[in-house]
Write a protein that holds these residues in place. Sequence first.
Motif, PDB file in Angstrom:
ATOM      1  N   VAL A 114       0.817  -1.219   0.000  1.00  0.00           N
ATOM      2  CA  VAL A 114       0.000   0.000   0.000  1.00  0.00           C
ATOM      3  C   VAL A 114       0.852   1.271   0.000  1.00  0.00           C
ATOM      4  O   VAL A 114       0.344   2.358   0.287  1.00  0.00           O
ATOM      5  CB  VAL A 114      -0.975   0.012   1.194  1.00  0.00           C
ATOM      6  CG1 VAL A 114      -1.950  -1.147   1.094  1.00  0.00           C
ATOM      7  CG2 VAL A 114      -0.232  -0.039   2.524  1.00  0.00           C
ATOM      8  N   MET A 115       2.113   1.149  -0.375  1.00  0.00           N
ATOM      9  CA  MET A 115       3.003   2.313  -0.417  1.00  0.00           C
ATOM     10  C   MET A 115       3.004   3.024  -1.767  1.00  0.00           C
ATOM     11  O   MET A 115       3.797   3.924  -2.004  1.00  0.00           O
ATOM     12  CB  MET A 115       4.428   1.888  -0.068  1.00  0.00           C
ATOM     13  CG  MET A 115       4.603   1.425   1.370  1.00  0.00           C
ATOM     14  SD  MET A 115       4.234   2.712   2.586  1.00  0.00           S
ATOM     15  CE  MET A 115       5.601   3.842   2.314  1.00  0.00           C
ATOM     16  N   CYS A 116       2.119   2.608  -2.676  1.00  0.00           N
ATOM     17  CA  CYS A 116       2.035   3.194  -4.019  1.00  0.00           C
ATOM     18  C   CYS A 116       3.313   2.988  -4.822  1.00  0.00           C
ATOM     19  O   CYS A 116       3.583   3.729  -5.765  1.00  0.00           O
ATOM     20  CB  CYS A 116       1.707   4.688  -3.952  1.00  0.00           C
ATOM     21  SG  CYS A 116      -0.011   5.052  -3.560  1.00  0.00           S
ATOM     22  N   ALA A 155      -8.444  -2.761 -13.384  1.00  0.00           N
ATOM     23  CA  ALA A 155      -8.057  -4.124 -13.028  1.00  0.00           C
ATOM     24  C   ALA A 155      -8.054  -4.272 -11.512  1.00  0.00           C
ATOM     25  O   ALA A 155      -7.561  -3.387 -10.792  1.00  0.00           O
ATOM     26  CB  ALA A 155      -6.673  -4.443 -13.588  1.00  0.00           C
ATOM     27  N   PRO A 156      -8.586  -5.360 -10.966  1.00  0.00           N
ATOM     28  CA  PRO A 156      -8.744  -5.479  -9.509  1.00  0.00           C
ATOM     29  C   PRO A 156      -7.435  -5.519  -8.734  1.00  0.00           C
ATOM     30  O   PRO A 156      -7.427  -5.246  -7.540  1.00  0.00           O
ATOM     31  CB  PRO A 156      -9.525  -6.773  -9.338  1.00  0.00           C
ATOM     32  CG  PRO A 156      -9.284  -7.544 -10.591  1.00  0.00           C
ATOM     33  CD  PRO A 156      -9.143  -6.525 -11.677  1.00  0.00           C
ATOM     34  N   SER A 157      -6.347  -5.827  -9.381  1.00  0.00           N
ATOM     35  CA  SER A 157      -5.059  -5.881  -8.687  1.00  0.00           C
ATOM     36  C   SER A 157      -4.347  -4.537  -8.656  1.00  0.00           C
ATOM     37  O   SER A 157      -3.272  -4.410  -8.065  1.00  0.00           O
ATOM     38  CB  SER A 157      -4.142  -6.904  -9.369  1.00  0.00           C
ATOM     39  OG  SER A 157      -3.942  -6.570 -10.736  1.00  0.00           O
ATOM     40  N   ALA A 158      -4.955  -3.503  -9.269  1.00  0.00           N
ATOM     41  CA  ALA A 158      -4.284  -2.211  -9.418  1.00  0.00           C
ATOM     42  C   ALA A 158      -4.429  -1.351  -8.165  1.00  0.00           C
ATOM     43  O   ALA A 158      -5.544  -1.022  -7.768  1.00  0.00           O
ATOM     44  CB  ALA A 158      -4.851  -1.465 -10.620  1.00  0.00           C
ATOM     45  N   PRO A 159      -3.317  -0.930  -7.533  1.00  0.00           N
ATOM     46  CA  PRO A 159      -3.378  -0.062  -6.340  1.00  0.00           C
ATOM     47  C   PRO A 159      -3.039   1.390  -6.680  1.00  0.00           C
ATOM     48  O   PRO A 159      -1.934   1.854  -6.444  1.00  0.00           O
ATOM     49  CB  PRO A 159      -2.304  -0.681  -5.436  1.00  0.00           C
ATOM     50  CG  PRO A 159      -1.264  -1.199  -6.397  1.00  0.00           C
ATOM     51  CD  PRO A 159      -1.962  -1.506  -7.693  1.00  0.00           C
TER      52      PRO A 159
END
Length: 397
Positions: A209-211, A381-385
Amino acid sequence: MRSVRAGWWWAASAFMASGCTALLGLDKDYHPLDGAGGDTASGGADTSSGGAGADNGSGAGTVACTAGDARCSDNRLERCNDLGQWDAPEPCPADAPVCTGGACTTPPSCEGLPSTCGSGANESCCASALVPGGTFNRGNDPAYPATVGDFRLDRFEVTVGRFRRFVEAYPGSQPAADAGAHPRIEGSGWNPAWNGELPPDAAALRAAVMCAPDNPDMGTWTEEPGAQEHLPMNCVSWYVAFAFCAWDGGRFPTEAEWNYAAAGGDEQRQYPWSNPPESTTIDASYASYDCRESAAPGCTFQSDFGDIPPSGSRSPRGDGRWTQADLGGSMREWMLDGYGTYPAECVDCANLADTSNRVVRGGSSFGAPSYLLTSSRVSVAPSAPYYSLGMRCARTP
């Protein structure tokens, strides 16, 4: 038009409503599946707290109990009266929207958390407001009516502080099979096949979650609690966001539910705050948006990395009809649904058939004003943060 009953998935239909926008992928059809599901989400029937046995779904007042006992059923509180019968279930209040162990409580993400949300920075970040169900037009297009039942939708986007509680409990906070299900949509809960999409441990979750690697300076998460605890959490994948809401006693909103709340139901608002509904007035007092290289009309640059304002800072001016803040601007928000064309008509529906991309809604601090319209939808896309993408949880009323 062919009606789709509660609990069915969406059927293939006509072209998507005009004005809708896709960032990624092509439109995909929906496919029907018969059958209505039960409530496997958090907050289901709780027979562990007092009482003289399960109700077996037959309703209040049918099974003897001990006066003063309490239990939870479908996230509502049932109390045993002086006649030894269960009274009708009562919804939990907005500031304690989770029923567990025979009591209405604060969601686990707000346990011990100070009240720092809202324009006065003095509201519970876990407040969850009731949205009375009804019928409206998705995308503000009368060709695509939909009906939703009553539900709760969190007043604020999930904050860094709330997400930190999830990280502290991780990986024990990973969802079990069927957790976070919509009570009226079969197959909408957690699929164990997704387990591999979650980080294996807390250290991996913090790193995820650090981008990084593209935008490491844009993430709101910090390794230690600090000044950003009241900012909306970003850079979360669809899978991580789903897991958080399930752990927190909630679930993802369906696209129809979120659109209904943002449009003010049958008011069919252009923006969540539009009053009258057809008004297209927008400026920085309503929402944070269009913040890029330089200050724009909707941008005040309150932080070092752009204008990601504290959750609810534009409230009440930018609130929706049922008090949800930041439904336009701040963070785009993940929906339960896969991205595809709207069906002609549906009741309590979601696209669970084609999920290579998921719907996100609401625009962000970094997007143009058009993305804040209640009719706007995009595909990710669901894996994209992404740094412009956060989350908000729905709950059973």
